[in-house]
Design a protein around this motif. Sequence first.
Motif, mmCIF file in Angstrom:
data_model
loop_
_atom_site.group_PDB
_atom_site.id
_atom_site.type_symbol
_atom_site.label_atom_id
_atom_site.label_comp_id
_atom_site.label_asym_id
_atom_site.label_seq_id
_atom_site.Cartn_x
_atom_site.Cartn_y
_atom_site.Cartn_z
ATOM 1 N N MET A 65 44.075 23.407 30.026
ATOM 2 C CA MET A 65 42.937 23.811 30.849
ATOM 3 C C MET A 65 43.419 24.393 32.169
ATOM 4 N N ALA A 66 44.486 23.836 32.727
ATOM 5 C CA ALA A 66 45.053 24.377 33.965
ATOM 6 C C ALA A 66 45.558 25.795 33.742
ATOM 7 N N THR A 67 46.235 26.019 32.628
ATOM 8 C CA THR A 67 46.695 27.375 32.291
ATOM 9 C C THR A 67 45.501 28.315 32.183
ATOM 10 N N HIS A 68 44.436 27.841 31.542
ATOM 11 C CA HIS A 68 43.216 28.637 31.413
ATOM 12 C C HIS A 68 42.673 29.019 32.793
ATOM 13 N N MET A 69 42.608 28.070 33.697
ATOM 14 C CA MET A 69 42.080 28.348 35.037
ATOM 15 C C MET A 69 42.940 29.361 35.778
ATOM 16 N N GLY A 93 37.979 14.108 29.744
ATOM 17 C CA GLY A 93 39.416 13.893 29.648
ATOM 18 C C GLY A 93 40.012 13.820 31.041
ATOM 19 N N GLN A 94 41.186 13.261 31.126
ATOM 20 C CA GLN A 94 41.868 13.049 32.407
ATOM 21 C C GLN A 94 42.330 14.374 33.001
ATOM 22 N N LYS A 95 41.909 14.670 34.231
ATOM 23 C CA LYS A 95 42.379 15.867 34.937
ATOM 24 C C LYS A 95 43.768 15.588 35.493
ATOM 25 N N SER A 96 44.662 16.525 35.281
ATOM 26 C CA SER A 96 45.971 16.415 35.912
ATOM 27 C C SER A 96 45.826 16.834 37.383
ATOM 28 N N PRO A 97 46.762 16.447 38.237
ATOM 29 C CA PRO A 97 46.687 16.892 39.634
ATOM 30 C C PRO A 97 46.662 18.428 39.743
ATOM 31 N N ARG A 98 47.435 19.093 38.904
ATOM 32 C CA ARG A 98 47.472 20.567 38.904
ATOM 33 C C ARG A 98 46.097 21.131 38.545
ATOM 34 N N LEU A 99 45.448 20.579 37.523
ATOM 35 C CA LEU A 99 44.129 21.053 37.126
ATOM 36 C C LEU A 99 43.115 20.801 38.232
#
Length: 129
Positions: A65-69, A93-99
Amino acid sequence: MNGTFVFVGNWTIKEGRVEDARKALSEHTDFVEINEPRLISFNFYIDEDTRRVTCVQVHPDADSMATHMQLISKHLSDGVEWMDTTELEQYYGQKSPRLAELLEPWSSPHVPERYLPEHLAGFTRSTVR
């Protein structure tokens, strides 16, 4: 981060701009399909009568999802002239700090958000038997 990450976004299309939205979202889908091979599912649904559109994304993890953003931030730099309002954004789902960092510029106090970080139970099939 481990675990499937799901995003569901709901928007209203400006009056008279449904065809513009159809074209833009079709082109956007083509862009995502070519540039995001890890994405499990990416779909738009529309109700033309109410001018509502929903995007459902299923990612293998928050990093996808971060890559998508990152990619859409560049791809959508010209804006989304067809969009009237954002009705609701949902994250499962759990958001990563990067996301979380990548989502921050897109967040608004005027847009309701649903965030359920813990995956309780379930499974994902990549093919139908």
